[in-house]
Structures are given as C-alpha cells and as structure tokens.
Design an enzyme around this catalytic site. Sequence first.
Site, PDB file in Angstrom:
ATOM      1  NE  ARG A 156      -3.022   3.055   0.561  1.00  0.00           N
ATOM      2  CZ  ARG A 156      -2.684   4.281  -0.150  1.00  0.00           C
ATOM      3  NH1 ARG A 156      -1.332   4.053  -0.674  1.00  0.00           N
ATOM      4  NH2 ARG A 156      -3.061   5.396   0.018  1.00  0.00           N
ATOM      5  N   PRO A 197      -0.095   5.268   7.819  1.00  0.00           N
ATOM      6  CG  PRO A 197       1.840   4.129   8.463  1.00  0.00           C
ATOM      7  CD  PRO A 197       0.944   5.413   8.769  1.00  0.00           C
ATOM      8  CG  HIS A 198      -4.284   3.006   5.154  1.00  0.00           C
ATOM      9  ND1 HIS A 198      -3.781   4.208   4.639  1.00  0.00           N
ATOM     10  CD2 HIS A 198      -5.227   2.478   4.084  1.00  0.00           C
ATOM     11  CE1 HIS A 198      -4.265   4.726   3.595  1.00  0.00           C
ATOM     12  NE2 HIS A 198      -4.978   3.651   3.106  1.00  0.00           N
ATOM     13  CB  ALA A 199      -2.146  -2.745   4.602  1.00  0.00           C
TER      14      ALA A 199
END
Length: 144
Positions: A50, A62-64
């Site tokens: 990502r 930040p993310h996924a």
Amino acid sequence: MDIKDFLSPAATLIGVRATDKVGLLQDLVNRLALPLNSPSNLVSAALLKREQLGSTGTGTIPHARISTLKKPLGILVRLNKPIEFDAIDGQPIDLVFALLLPGASSGEHIHVLACVARKLREAETLLRLRSAENDAEFYDAIVG
C-alpha cells in the site's frame, strides 16, 4: 466511529526508535501482528504494498487491508527522533498512526481513516501527543 473502537492503550507508545520508513513499518507490523496471530510477513507485505502506491496523506497514517481481519486495528507511536517518510509535505515525521483494516470493503475504512485524520489535524491534539510524558498520557491525548 471512535478511536477507542480500534486503538487500545497497549497500542500507544512513546519513545519508539526508528531510523527509516521501512524499519519503522516493520516494527509496527511486528507489534500489530501479535494480537492478530498472523504471520508478520503477510501483514508487512500488505502494508508495504500500500505504501508503494504513494505515501498516505501527510505520511502519518500508513494502512493496509488484511483479508482475515474482522475489525480495524491501530497502533499509534511517537518516535524518539523524526524520520523521513516520503510525506506529501516533505517534512520528517514523529507521529505515526498505522491501521490494519478488514479486507472486505464495507465503507467503514473511510470512516476509520477520517476519524484518525481529523484527530491528527487538531493543533491541540498534536500538542498533547508531543508533550505526553508516558504511554497513558499519550493514549489519553488521542482519545480525549
């Protein structure tokens, strides 16, 4: 949606040491993978994939998506020293709120991301996060 729904006091930490973005993300993944009982390499691959699409926002969220996850899970850290994170504003970062989101798209992820982004834009919240003297104060600063 409230941050308490996806962030626990145990997942708010000050004084985290990191020298670069990849090292920091790997550290966060290791911490997030524990409560998931999921191999950290799977979580790491999703988060790094990502991030390769472009830094998220100002670089602090930040993310996924994780296919086996049933509800959002977050971790908030304050770094000992700011690091370069490829943020849109070009500034080094010292606060990072990483999120793992369920793989199924229900639209909930938009609310979760918006909830975090709103909090991290508030000058008073940022001041409280940066002046917290321990993990408990740090948690109170983000949920308060």
